[in-house]
Design an enzyme around this catalytic site. Structure first.
Site, mmCIF file in Angstrom:
data_model
loop_
_atom_site.group_PDB
_atom_site.id
_atom_site.type_symbol
_atom_site.label_atom_id
_atom_site.label_comp_id
_atom_site.label_asym_id
_atom_site.label_seq_id
_atom_site.Cartn_x
_atom_site.Cartn_y
_atom_site.Cartn_z
ATOM 1 N N GLY A 123 15.012 -13.062 -16.388
ATOM 2 C CA GLY A 123 15.190 -14.491 -16.534
ATOM 3 C C GLY A 123 14.078 -15.108 -17.363
ATOM 4 N N ARG A 283 -4.867 -6.776 -10.096
ATOM 5 C CA ARG A 283 -3.594 -7.061 -10.723
ATOM 6 C C ARG A 283 -3.672 -8.375 -11.500
ATOM 7 N NH1 ARG A 283 0.337 -3.774 -8.902
ATOM 8 N NH2 ARG A 283 2.003 -5.224 -9.494
ATOM 9 N N HIS A 455 -1.784 -3.598 30.617
ATOM 10 C CA HIS A 455 -2.700 -2.471 30.795
ATOM 11 C C HIS A 455 -1.894 -1.208 31.062
ATOM 12 C CE1 HIS A 455 -6.229 -0.187 32.023
ATOM 13 N NE2 HIS A 455 -5.493 0.268 33.033
#
Length: 476
Positions: A123, A283, A455
């Site tokens: 796009g 990046r 527990h």
């Protein structure tokens, strides 16, 4: 070629994009999502970097490699004997690919279920028009869309070392690191961040000799210093080799492998010869092919799309989320922004709290944190209290056979409000969620200490760490 009109068009089908598209459709908006990722047969593979070459496949390989290491090194402790242990790397990679495809298919199913129109292709902006923006879709069948609102969620690309482009055969990005066909004898990793540690751990468990080169002077500077020291100690014990303060001068690749020339922290010349080199030095925002200049969409000096606190760009009706904007490059951050933007478009009040976004590294031990570190609190001058509890003293951790690490709480010295929680140890990725919930509701450390925890469970360590903030304990 007809033009199709939508209320919302999302460019990018990664976590921010597909989640944002689905939420917009759920809110009654006529929504489309454009994504260009392809599978090995050329079909659509939505999910972005996270699903295809990031979060999902890396976790699959981490799980496989952890099973292998447990079988070879820890099963005997449980009375389980094995002979002729082996690893079928091809089958391991095939399983990883199956997990990825299941996620791809799941996203396509969600698009269909929520009536999101999906376009497989790239796009890009064309121009501003009456009623919004014209968007071109370049794919098997070219399309032209017009949208009142556009959400850009195009993600990010791996940063390359200067002079050492990725060939995905010997010099690898996260993509190539996930599909090494056989266990290398020697593996080099540049960068000791999330990708470097996780991929280094995968191949180290399977038998590779792994050396990690890091430019920074210390390990995992974004994490709490105490956590970073504990994690590094564990990784070194496992066999990962680290060198910090490295300045790489050259990378040479040939048939024999890859040689990295660098100077070490002392300024001495050194080199590292490996079979494969994973480069994980961060990046960069991805706007390739988006044509932002076609509509005047503003980018910053890093190439990221400029947005305000609500993810609005400089153009009316154009929004941007995830890795392509400011903030941490995390899938769950992108998801939160995608939902928030969809809700804002629909006239609601979307919410993203950057102070409670958790960070996780899925190594062993796992590392997770939310909020401020102790060094950040010291630097800001804020008065705080700290409490920690070791997994060595936790009954469930002993039963698991994994007692590495601890839970650490940081709370305001006066109000007891939780300011940060840091965990290194088993299932830290799951345990951190309790801290995120508590911080979203402005809980105090005492609130966590007074909540009943099952527990035996690892979560008891969070309760004990919260108690320790006020120098108390139930672990007699």
């Amino acid at each position: 070629m007809s033009t199709k009109q939508f209320d919302v068009v999302v460019i990018g089908g990664g976590p921010g994009g597909y989640i944002g598209a689905i939420r917009a459709a759920q809110l009654g908006l006529n929504t489309a999502c454009i994504d260009e990722w392809k599978n090995d047969k050329g079909g659509p593979a939505p999910g972005g970097t996270c699903t295809n070459v990031g979060c999902i496949p890396s976790k699959a390989l981490l799980q496989s490699s952890e099973h292998y290491e447990h079988a070879g090194q820890h099963f005997a402790d449980h009375g389980i004997g094995l002979k002729d242990l082996s690893i079928d790397v091809a089958k391991m990679l095939k399983r990883k690919d199956t997990v990825v495809k299941q996620n791809n298919d799941g996203i396509l199913y969600l698009f269909k279920k929520n009536k999101v129109t999906f376009f497989h292709g790239r796009g890009s902006f064309v121009k501003a028009v009456d009623g919004g923006y014209e968007i071109a879709v370049a794919g098997a069948a070219n399309e032209t869309l017009v949208a009142k609102h556009v959400i850009v969620a195009t993600g990010s690309n791996p940063r390359q070392l200067p002079g050492a482009p990725f060939d995905e055969e010997k010099i690898l990005s996260n993509d190539g690191a996930l599909r090494i066909p056989a266990v290398p004898k020697k593996l080099g990793v540049v960068g000791s961040g999330v990708i470097g540690l996780e991929m280094g751990s995968v191949w180290r468990r399977l038998g590779a000799e792994v050396t990690i080169l890091e430019a920074l002077p210390g390990f995992l500077g974004a994490a709490d210093e105490q956590v970073a020291k504990e994690a590094q100690k564990a990784f070194v014990k496992q066999g990962l080799k680290f060198e910090f303060g490295v300045n790489i001068s050259a990378v040479k690749s040939d048939k024999a492998g890859v040689t990295v020339a660098y100077t070490n922290a002392k300024g001495e010349a050194a080199s590292l010869a490996v079979d494969k080199l994973i480069v994980s030095i961060g990046r960069v925002p991805n706007t390739t092919g988006l044509n932002p200049e076609g509509v005047g969409l503003k980018l910053d000096e890093r190439g990221a799309i400029v947005v305000d606190g609500d993810c609005r760009t400089n153009l009316p009706g154009v929004w941007a989320v995830g890795d392509v904007v400011r903030g941490p490059m995390l899938a769950h951050k992108a998801e939160e922004e995608g939902v928030a933007v969809a809700e804002r478009i629909a006239g609601q009040h979307g919410h993203v709290n950057f102070d409670t976004i958790p960070w996780v590294i899925y190594t062993s031990p796992e590392i997770a944190w939310v909020g401020q570190t102790e060094q950040q609190l010291k630097a800001s001058g804020r008065a705080y209290k700290a409490g920690s509890f070791p997994f060595m003293a936790n009954g469930r951790a002993r039963a698991l056979g994994d007692t590495t690490g601890f839970v650490k709480f940081l709370a305001d010295a006066k109000t007891d409000e939780i300011l940060g929680v840091h965990i290194v140890g088993p299932f830290a990725s799951e345990l951190i969620a309790e801290a995120v919930v508590a911080m979203e509701f402005k809980a105090s450390a005492e609130d966590i200490a007074r909540i009943c925890h099952a527990h035996p469970s690892l979560s008891e360590a969070t309760k004990e760490a919260a108690l320790a903030v006020d120098k108390r304990t139930l672990n007699f």
